[in-house]
Design a protein around this motif. Structure first.
Motif, mmCIF file in Angstrom:
data_model
loop_
_atom_site.group_PDB
_atom_site.id
_atom_site.type_symbol
_atom_site.label_atom_id
_atom_site.label_comp_id
_atom_site.label_asym_id
_atom_site.label_seq_id
_atom_site.Cartn_x
_atom_site.Cartn_y
_atom_site.Cartn_z
ATOM 1 N N LYS A 168 0.840 3.872 -2.973
ATOM 2 C CA LYS A 168 0.301 5.199 -2.604
ATOM 3 C C LYS A 168 1.344 6.293 -2.846
ATOM 4 O O LYS A 168 1.059 7.317 -3.468
ATOM 5 C CB LYS A 168 -0.088 5.152 -1.124
ATOM 6 C CG LYS A 168 -0.483 6.463 -0.465
ATOM 7 C CD LYS A 168 -1.010 6.226 0.954
ATOM 8 C CE LYS A 168 0.061 5.925 1.979
ATOM 9 N NZ LYS A 168 0.885 7.061 2.387
ATOM 10 N N HIS A 190 -10.412 -9.370 6.711
ATOM 11 C CA HIS A 190 -10.215 -8.219 5.818
ATOM 12 C C HIS A 190 -10.003 -8.698 4.397
ATOM 13 O O HIS A 190 -9.321 -9.693 4.166
ATOM 14 C CB HIS A 190 -9.002 -7.396 6.271
ATOM 15 C CG HIS A 190 -9.101 -6.953 7.698
ATOM 16 N ND1 HIS A 190 -9.680 -5.762 8.057
ATOM 17 C CD2 HIS A 190 -8.749 -7.567 8.849
ATOM 18 C CE1 HIS A 190 -9.649 -5.654 9.379
ATOM 19 N NE2 HIS A 190 -9.093 -6.727 9.884
ATOM 20 N N THR A 201 -8.544 -1.700 -5.861
ATOM 21 C CA THR A 201 -9.317 -0.649 -6.537
ATOM 22 C C THR A 201 -8.834 0.769 -6.207
ATOM 23 O O THR A 201 -8.812 1.635 -7.078
ATOM 24 C CB THR A 201 -10.814 -0.761 -6.196
ATOM 25 O OG1 THR A 201 -10.953 -0.681 -4.773
ATOM 26 C CG2 THR A 201 -11.396 -2.064 -6.687
ATOM 27 N N GLU A 202 -8.464 0.995 -4.964
ATOM 28 C CA GLU A 202 -8.075 2.353 -4.562
ATOM 29 C C GLU A 202 -6.609 2.663 -4.848
ATOM 30 O O GLU A 202 -6.232 3.805 -5.036
ATOM 31 C CB GLU A 202 -8.316 2.561 -3.060
ATOM 32 C CG GLU A 202 -9.744 2.325 -2.603
ATOM 33 C CD GLU A 202 -10.686 3.428 -3.076
ATOM 34 O OE1 GLU A 202 -10.264 4.588 -3.091
ATOM 35 O OE2 GLU A 202 -11.821 3.089 -3.455
ATOM 36 N N TYR A 203 -5.782 1.614 -4.825
ATOM 37 C CA TYR A 203 -4.342 1.850 -4.931
ATOM 38 C C TYR A 203 -3.724 1.233 -6.184
ATOM 39 O O TYR A 203 -2.523 1.363 -6.411
ATOM 40 C CB TYR A 203 -3.628 1.324 -3.675
ATOM 41 C CG TYR A 203 -4.095 2.048 -2.424
ATOM 42 C CD1 TYR A 203 -3.532 3.257 -2.049
ATOM 43 C CD2 TYR A 203 -5.152 1.539 -1.675
ATOM 44 C CE1 TYR A 203 -3.986 3.939 -0.924
ATOM 45 C CE2 TYR A 203 -5.614 2.218 -0.553
ATOM 46 C CZ TYR A 203 -5.027 3.418 -0.182
ATOM 47 O OH TYR A 203 -5.485 4.096 0.917
ATOM 48 N N ARG A 247 0.830 -1.215 0.000
ATOM 49 C CA ARG A 247 0.000 0.000 0.000
ATOM 50 C C ARG A 247 0.863 1.264 0.000
ATOM 51 O O ARG A 247 0.605 2.203 -0.764
ATOM 52 C CB ARG A 247 -0.932 -0.012 1.218
ATOM 53 C CG ARG A 247 -1.799 1.233 1.318
ATOM 54 C CD ARG A 247 -2.885 1.112 2.366
ATOM 55 N NE ARG A 247 -3.450 2.435 2.604
ATOM 56 C CZ ARG A 247 -3.042 3.264 3.551
ATOM 57 N NH1 ARG A 247 -2.095 2.897 4.386
ATOM 58 N NH2 ARG A 247 -3.585 4.456 3.678
ATOM 59 N N GLY A 267 -6.169 -0.231 3.618
ATOM 60 C CA GLY A 267 -6.671 0.984 2.993
ATOM 61 C C GLY A 267 -8.104 1.298 3.381
ATOM 62 O O GLY A 267 -8.804 0.491 3.959
ATOM 63 N N ASP A 271 -9.223 8.725 8.427
ATOM 64 C CA ASP A 271 -10.603 9.206 8.284
ATOM 65 C C ASP A 271 -11.184 9.712 9.605
ATOM 66 O O ASP A 271 -12.348 10.079 9.676
ATOM 67 C CB ASP A 271 -11.489 8.123 7.669
ATOM 68 C CG ASP A 271 -11.673 6.933 8.604
ATOM 69 O OD1 ASP A 271 -11.129 6.962 9.718
ATOM 70 O OD2 ASP A 271 -12.370 5.991 8.207
ATOM 71 N N TYR A 304 -8.900 -7.689 0.236
ATOM 72 C CA TYR A 304 -7.875 -6.895 -0.451
ATOM 73 C C TYR A 304 -8.486 -5.961 -1.504
ATOM 74 O O TYR A 304 -7.777 -5.426 -2.335
ATOM 75 C CB TYR A 304 -6.833 -7.829 -1.074
ATOM 76 C CG TYR A 304 -6.063 -8.577 -0.004
ATOM 77 C CD1 TYR A 304 -4.934 -8.023 0.572
ATOM 78 C CD2 TYR A 304 -6.503 -9.808 0.465
ATOM 79 C CE1 TYR A 304 -4.248 -8.683 1.582
ATOM 80 C CE2 TYR A 304 -5.825 -10.483 1.477
ATOM 81 C CZ TYR A 304 -4.698 -9.909 2.028
ATOM 82 O OH TYR A 304 -4.032 -10.547 3.031
ATOM 83 N N GLY A 305 -9.828 -5.824 -1.433
ATOM 84 C CA GLY A 305 -10.521 -5.038 -2.448
ATOM 85 C C GLY A 305 -10.006 -3.616 -2.583
ATOM 86 O O GLY A 305 -9.766 -3.130 -3.696
ATOM 87 N N ASN A 306 -9.803 -2.937 -1.448
ATOM 88 C CA ASN A 306 -9.350 -1.544 -1.513
ATOM 89 C C ASN A 306 -7.951 -1.428 -2.095
ATOM 90 O O ASN A 306 -7.644 -0.457 -2.801
ATOM 91 C CB ASN A 306 -9.350 -0.905 -0.118
ATOM 92 C CG ASN A 306 -10.728 -0.439 0.284
ATOM 93 O OD1 ASN A 306 -11.650 -0.470 -0.527
ATOM 94 N ND2 ASN A 306 -10.874 -0.035 1.529
#
Lengths: 420, 129
Positions: free
Chosen positions: A50, A88, A95-97, A46, A420, B72, A90-92
Motif C-alpha cells: 500500500k 478470511h 487484487t486490491e494491493y 499489505r 484489506g 470504511d 487473501y483475495g483483497n
C-alpha cells in the motif's frame, strides 16, 4: 589472446556484467517475500504494498487459502461467533494491493543467495525477507502427547479444523463428563487465551451440560488476568472449574490419548474431552533459516530485524523482542514498524521512531469482557513497556459490556487492517 | 456551531471559557463517541490549537489507530474517526491523555502523545474521506 591489464579489466567487467544481467533484469523492483499470512505477515505485506505504491514487489507465502484467526476462535467454542466469521481469504491483498499471494509452504531459506524454497519446488528471490510463521510445538513437552495425538486431544492453538474438532468433542461429552486442559508454560501465544477458552468452554457446558466438570493442569503459579478470570469463574460458573496451578502439582502432568486419561501429580483422571496446549517455539522456518537462539528468533526492537541476519525481519509470536506479549495485536503492531523499516531500506522513504502497542480482550461470559493493554517503545536492548492497564475486578456490568463490544470492533478493525 | 478565534485566546484558555466550549463539544462528541466524561473541567492549552499538524507524521502515527478504527467507518463498539473535524479529534485525544474522558485503551494510547502528535493525528484523520 594475450591477457594484458586493459583486456583483463574489460573481460572481468564483461563477465561480471553477464553474470549480473539476469539478476538485474529480474530485480527491476526491490523484492520482499513475506512468509506467513497471519496478523504479522498479512499486515506487513499489505502496508508495504500500500505505502510503496507499487515500488516494491511483494510476495506473500501462506499455505492456507482460508485463514482462521486464533483470536476470537475461543468465541466460536463458546457459541458467540461462527467459524465462518473468523475465516478470511487473501483475495483483497492480491487484487486490491497487487500482492503476489502464493499458497504454499516455505521449506528452505538460503541466506547467502537470499532465496526461499517452497514445498512445490519454486524458488523466490528476496531483497528483504519477513518471517511471521507463528508458533510450533515443542516435541515431548507434555508427556504422552505428540502431534500424532492431535485428533484425540486437540491443541486448537492454530485455529480452524482443530478448533472445530475441540468444540465438537466438548459438545459430545456425556452429562456430568470431564473436560481437561493442559495449559502451556511461558512464553506462549496469547497469554489469556487458555483461560478465555476455559471460560468459553464453561459457558457452552453450562447451557447444555451443567453438571460437567472442567480441570486445568497448569505448569504456572499464576496467569494473565488471573484475578479477573477467577472472579468470573466464581460468579458465572461456580463449582465447575478446578484450576490446578504449579504449587499444587499442575505442572506434573502426563496424558494418555488412547485411554483418554490425564494424570496430574500422580492422580489419574478419566476425561471425556482434553485440550493439550504444549510448550511453544518459533515456527519451524525460523530454525531452518538459522536465526533462532533457543526457542525464538531474537530481533532488533527498532526495525524487527533479526539479530542474526539484517535482511530478515521476524514478526509476532516467533520473535524474541522483549516485553510485548505474543498476540495478534502485537504482531500487527510490529508489522507496521517492520514495513516502515523495509520501505525505508529499499526505497529511501521516511522512517519514524518505532512505536508499539497491544491490547488483549477476553470474554468471560455473555457481555462480560475484560482487557489488558500496554504501550511500548524501542530501545537498543528490547521492545520496552512504557505504560499499561488491566480491567479491574468488580467492574460494573455496563462497563464489561462496553469492553466486549469494543473487542468486536477491534476484531473487525484488525482483520480489515490485515486483509484489506 | 462554536467558532474558534485563536487570536483571542491567551496562553491558556480559561477554565470558564472551556467549560462552555467543552460542554458544546461534549454534546457533539458524545453522539459519536460513547463513554462518559468524569469531569467537565478542561484546561486545554491554547498552544495545542495553534499548532500545525504534520500530516505525514500523522499518517505514521495513525497506523496504530487503524488496528481498531476501520477506514470504511464500520465497526461496532469502536467509533469511526476518519474525516472527523480536527478540533473534535484534538479535544478528544487531549481529554483522553489527561484522563478526563474515560476509556483505558484510549487513555493509554493518548497518554504517550505530545501536543504535536495529537495535532498531527487530527490533521491526518480530518483529511480522510
Amino acid at each position: 589472446m594475450k591477457l594484458d591489464r586493459r583486456n583483463f579489466i574489460g573481460t572481468s567487467a564483461a563477465i561480471a556484467a553477464a553474470m549480473a544481467a539476469p539478476r538485474v533484469m529480474a530485480t527491476g523492483k526491490p523484492r520482499v517475500v513475506v512468509v506467513g499470512g497471519g496478523a504479522g505477515g498479512a499486515t506487513a505485506a499489505r502496508y508495504i504494498a500500500k505505502d510503496s505504491k507499487g515500488a516494491i514487489d511483494v510476495t506473500l507465502v501462506e499455505p492456507t487459502r482460508n485463514y482462521y484467526t486464533c483470536f476470537f476462535s475461543n468465541l466460536y467454542i463458546g457459541g458467540f461467533r461462527s467459524l465462518d466469521s473468523i475465516g478470511h481469504s487473501y483475495g483483497n491483498l492480491a487484487t486490491e494491493y497487487g500482492i503476489n499471494v502464493v499458497h504454499d509452504w516455505a521449506v528452505g531459506i538460503d541466506r547467502g543467495s537470499k532465496t526461499v524454497t517452497l514445498a512445490g519446488g519454486a524458488t523466490l528471490n528476496y531483497d528483504r525477507l519477513i518471517l511471521s510463521p507463528g508458533i510450533d510445538f515443542i516435541d515431548g513437552s507434555v508427556e504422552g502427547w505428540s502431534i500424532n495425538a492431535q485428533n484425540k486431544m486437540p491443541h486448537a492453538y492454530k485455529a480452524g479444523s482443530q478448533t472445530e474438532l475441540l468444540k465438537a468433542q466438548i459438545e459430545a461429552m456425556p452429562q456430568g463428563g470431564v473436560f481437561a486442559m493442559v495449559a502451556p508454560p511461558n512464553p506462549y501465544r496469547c497469554p489469556p487465551g487458555p483461560y478465555e477458552r476455559i471460560s468459553m468452554t464453561a459457558h457452552l457446558l453450562k447451557a447444555s451440560n451443567p453438571t460437567a466438570k472442567i480441570i486445568v493442569a497448569d505448569p504456572k503459579p499464576k496467569f494473565s488476568k488471573m484475578g479477573l478470570f477467577q472472579e468470573g469463574w466464581g460468579s458465572h460458573y461456580s463449582g465447575m472449574i478446578d484450576w490446578i496451578g504449579s504449587e499444587f502439582g499442575g505442572g506434573n502432568v502426563s496424558v494418555d490419548p488412547d485411554a483418554m486419561t490425564v494424570t496430574i501429580d500422580g492422580e489419574v483422571t478419566k476425561v471425556d474431552a482434553c485440550n493439550v496446549i504444549p510448550a511453544m517455539k518459533a515456527g519451524r522456518i525460523c530454525e531452518i533459516a538459522g536465526i533462532t537462539e533457543g526457542n525464538w528468533a531474537p530481533v532488533s526492537a527498532h526495525t524487527m530485524q533479526s539479530r542474526v541476519d539484517e535482511n530478515i525481519h521476524v514478526l509476532g509470536d516467533a520473535s524474541a523482542q522483549g516485553d510485548m506479549p505474543k498476540s495478534g495485536y502485537s504482531a500487527n503492531s510490529q508489522a507496521k514498524v517492520a514495513a516502515m523499516a523495509v520501505r525505508g531500506a529499499l526505497t529511501g522513504s521516511k522512517v519514524f521512531p518505532a512505536k508499539f502497542s497491544n491490547t488483549c480482550w477476553s470474554l468471560i461470559d455473555t457481555n462480560d469482557g475484560v482487557k489488558v493493554g500496554a504501550t511500548y517503545e524501542a530501545t537498543d536492548e528490547k521492545i520496552a513497556k512504557i505504560d499499561g492497564f488491566v480491567s479491574k475486578t468488580g467492574e460494573a456490568a455496563d462497563l464489561r459490556k462496553a469492553t466486549y463490544e469494543e473487542s468486536i470492533g477491534w476484531y473487525s478493525g484488525i482483520t480489515a487492517d490485515m486483509f484489506g | 456551531m462554536l467558532k474558534y478565534n485563536h487570536k483571542l485566546l491567551s496562553e491558556r484558555v480559561t477554565v470558564r471559557m472551556l467549560k462552555h466550549l467543552f460542554a458544546v463539544q461534549t454534546v457533539i462528541l458524545l453522539g459519536f463517541f460513547p463513554g462518559s466524561v468524569h469531569s467537565d473541567e478542561i484546561d486545554l492549552p491554547a498552544e495545542i490549537l495553534n499548532l500545525d499538524g504534520d500530516r505525514e507524521y500523522g499518517e505514521y502515527l495513525a497506523s496504530d489507530c487503524k488496528t481498531c478504527h476501520e477506514a470504511d467507518g464500520t465497526g461496532d463498539g469502536i467509533p469511526n474517526i476518519h474525516g472527523r473535524p480536527r478540533i473534535q479529534l484534538i479535544t478528544l485525544l487531549y481529554a483522553y491523555r489527561e484522563k478526563i474522558k474515560l476509556n483505558e485503551v484510549m487513555q493509554m494510547q493518548a497518554g504517550r502523545l505530545s501536543n504535536e502528535e495529537i495535532v498531527a493525528l487530527a490533521a491526518y484523520f480530518e483529511g480522510l474521506n
